[in-house]
Design an enzyme around this catalytic site. Structure first.
Site, PDB file in Angstrom:
ATOM      1  N   ARG A 104     -52.068  72.199 119.246  1.00 13.18           N
ATOM      2  CA  ARG A 104     -51.331  71.303 118.356  1.00 13.18           C
ATOM      3  C   ARG A 104     -50.069  71.985 117.843  1.00 13.18           C
ATOM      4  O   ARG A 104     -49.012  71.359 117.696  1.00 13.18           O
ATOM      5  CB  ARG A 104     -52.246  70.868 117.207  1.00 13.18           C
ATOM      6  N   LYS A 206     -47.842  68.805 112.567  1.00 12.12           N
ATOM      7  CA  LYS A 206     -48.040  69.359 111.226  1.00 12.12           C
ATOM      8  C   LYS A 206     -46.800  70.128 110.786  1.00 12.12           C
ATOM      9  O   LYS A 206     -46.806  71.354 110.721  1.00 12.12           O
ATOM     10  CB  LYS A 206     -49.287  70.258 111.209  1.00 12.12           C
ATOM     11  N   GLU A 242     -53.360  56.560 107.610  1.00 15.67           N
ATOM     12  CA  GLU A 242     -54.210  57.670 107.172  1.00 15.67           C
ATOM     13  C   GLU A 242     -53.948  58.000 105.713  1.00 15.67           C
ATOM     14  O   GLU A 242     -53.010  57.492 105.099  1.00 15.67           O
ATOM     15  CB  GLU A 242     -54.020  58.902 108.062  1.00 15.67           C
TER      16      GLU A 242
HETATM   17  C1  LIG Z   1     -54.096  68.322 109.029  1.00 19.59           C
HETATM   18  C2  LIG Z   1     -54.042  66.864 108.800  1.00 19.59           C
HETATM   19  C3  LIG Z   1     -55.130  66.014 109.073  1.00 19.59           C
HETATM   20  C4  LIG Z   1     -56.494  66.522 109.494  1.00 19.59           C
HETATM   21  O1  LIG Z   1     -56.509  67.240 110.695  1.00 19.59           O
HETATM   22  P1  LIG Z   1     -57.721  68.228 111.012  1.00 19.59           P
HETATM   23  O2  LIG Z   1     -57.318  68.873 112.295  1.00 19.59           O
HETATM   24  O3  LIG Z   1     -58.931  67.409 111.145  1.00 19.59           O
HETATM   25  O4  LIG Z   1     -57.803  69.178 109.868  1.00 19.59           O
HETATM   26  C5  LIG Z   1     -54.964  64.648 108.900  1.00 19.59           C
HETATM   27  N1  LIG Z   1     -53.795  64.144 108.452  1.00 19.59           N
HETATM   28  C6  LIG Z   1     -52.721  64.919 108.165  1.00 19.59           C
HETATM   29  C7  LIG Z   1     -51.472  64.298 107.687  1.00 19.59           C
HETATM   30  C8  LIG Z   1     -52.813  66.306 108.327  1.00 19.59           C
HETATM   31  O5  LIG Z   1     -51.774  67.070 108.028  1.00 19.59           O
END
Ligand SMILES: *Cc1c(COP(=O)(O)O)cnc(C)c1O
Length: 361
Positions: A104, A206, A242
């Site tokens: 990622r 991210k 989300e």
């Molecule tokens: C990190 C994150 C998640 C969750 O991802 P995981 O890999 O399950 O920890 C969901 N939404 C956002 C906006 C994030 O930054």
């Protein structure tokens, strides 16, 4: 269990005053929340633009020196990751799907024009960070070690352009529950003013700039007593996407649904794992557009993420209408079953048939 002395690899610098041979750091493990507890070491690796990362080393945890004109500070050229290490009953420590975080980060680095560590380099750095800080990994079942890898543009660029040099850094902190003890469920407010991510934007990676735009909506919701906000799609405002930092699922008549990750949703590793576990347990799972109305009509709603793991949602409020999700008598909720399976694998209590766990030591 014999307290073993862990040599922290070839890269280990001279250790300071504390003894690295003691099994546990001086932490009240029952009081762990989700705030930073500084640990002893971090991992640092540097490279210049046009080159690739070569090797890094463990350094004492501490502040960084950077140009006031660096692209991280000025233009948000940076990425973060988040994953956890768990101590098993036998004292050994394991990581949950760390290669997924590495991949990622590579996707994000490409989008932000940054060089990124290889999967092997990422894994090595994470393992070294955990080994060097092993005394900070909570006892089995009392929490976990949250690991935060960063990739940052450290050099100056006044005119818009990518940084001439980069740093990959990994630090770690012991953590407990994300939400305060006792309140292990969420009351969500559907945000209808701000949007989190737009089509063609960076909502699926991210970036360090992902969270500051949600702080205002989150603050407004918290002031009204909600745990967090749920964002709608930017294009139409009709579909759920989300929560600020975690993914969302709904359950209706035993069918599990979650918004598809088509560019505006962060592809959570917990989300992906929960889908796989649900299919394995025989549930029907759908990744698709979910109108707000369906959320309000669901039997069960829950959120997933590294920090929140699997957290049930007890209510959703949309345009002044509050819907409570009642637990049906005598039946274990779907989210509880999934949570138990996931955490069982992570803590080494359930056989890891998926091959998700990576041993650290
Ligand atoms: C990190 C994150 C998640 C969750 O991802 P995981 O890999 O399950 O920890 C969901 N939404 C956002 C906006 C994030 O930054």
């Amino acid at each position: 269990m014999s307290p073993s002395v862990h040599q922290t690899a070839d890269e280990q610098p001279a250790i300071g005053s504390h003894s690295n041979s003691e099994k546990y750091a001086d932490v009240n493990w029952d009081e762990l929340g989700f705030s930073l507890i500084e640990t002893d070491f971090m991992y640092v690796m540097k490279c210049s633009i046009g080159e690739s990362f070569q090797s890094g080393s463990i350094a004492p945890f501490g502040n960084l020196e950077l140009s006031p004109c660096c692209t991280l500070l000025n233009y948000g050229q940076g990425l973060f990751e988040g994953l956890k290490a768990y101590r098993k009953e036998d004292g050994k420590v394991q990581l949950f799907r760390p290669e997924q975080n590495a991949l990622r980060m590579q996707t994000g680095a490409e989008r932000l024009c940054m060089p990124s560590p290889s999967v092997e380099q990422f894994l090595h750095a994470v393992k070294q960070t955990v080994i060097a800080n092993k005394r900070w990994v909570p006892p089995p079942g009392r929490g976990s070690m949250y690991i935060r890898p960063l990739l940052m543009g450290m050099g100056p660029a006044l005119g818009l352009g990518p940084s001439p040099n980069y740093m990959f850094l990994v630090f770690a902190s012991p953590v407990g529950d994300y939400y305060d003890k006792g309140g292990k469920s969420m009351n969500l407010l559907v945000e209808d003013k701000h949007r989190r991510a737009s089509p063609g934007g960076t909502g699926s990676i991210k970036t360090v700039a992902n969270y500051s735009p949600v702080l205002n909506a989150q603050a407004r919701a918290k002031a009204q007593g909600f745990s967090d906000v749920l964002f709608l799609d930017a294009a139409t405002g009709k579909y759920i996407e989300e929560v600020s930092a975690c993914n969302i699922f709904i359950v209706k008549d035993k069918v599990i649904s979650t918004p598809e990750t088509a560019g505006t949703i962060l592809p959570g590793i917990t989300r992906k794992s929960i889908i796989q576990l649900a299919l394995m347990l025989g549930y029907k799972v759908e990744e698709r557009l979910i109108p707000v109305e369906e959320l309000l009509d669901a039997d069960e709603v829950f959120c997933t993420g590294t920090a929140v793991v699997v957290t049930p949602v007890s209510s959703v409020t949309h345009q002044g209408r509050r819907v409570e999700y009642k637990q049906s008598q005598g039946e274990t909720p779907v989210n509880k079953k999934l949570c138990k399976t996931l955490t069982g694998i992570q803590m080494g209590r359930i056989d890891d048939k998926m091959g998700w766990m990576v041993q650290v030591d």
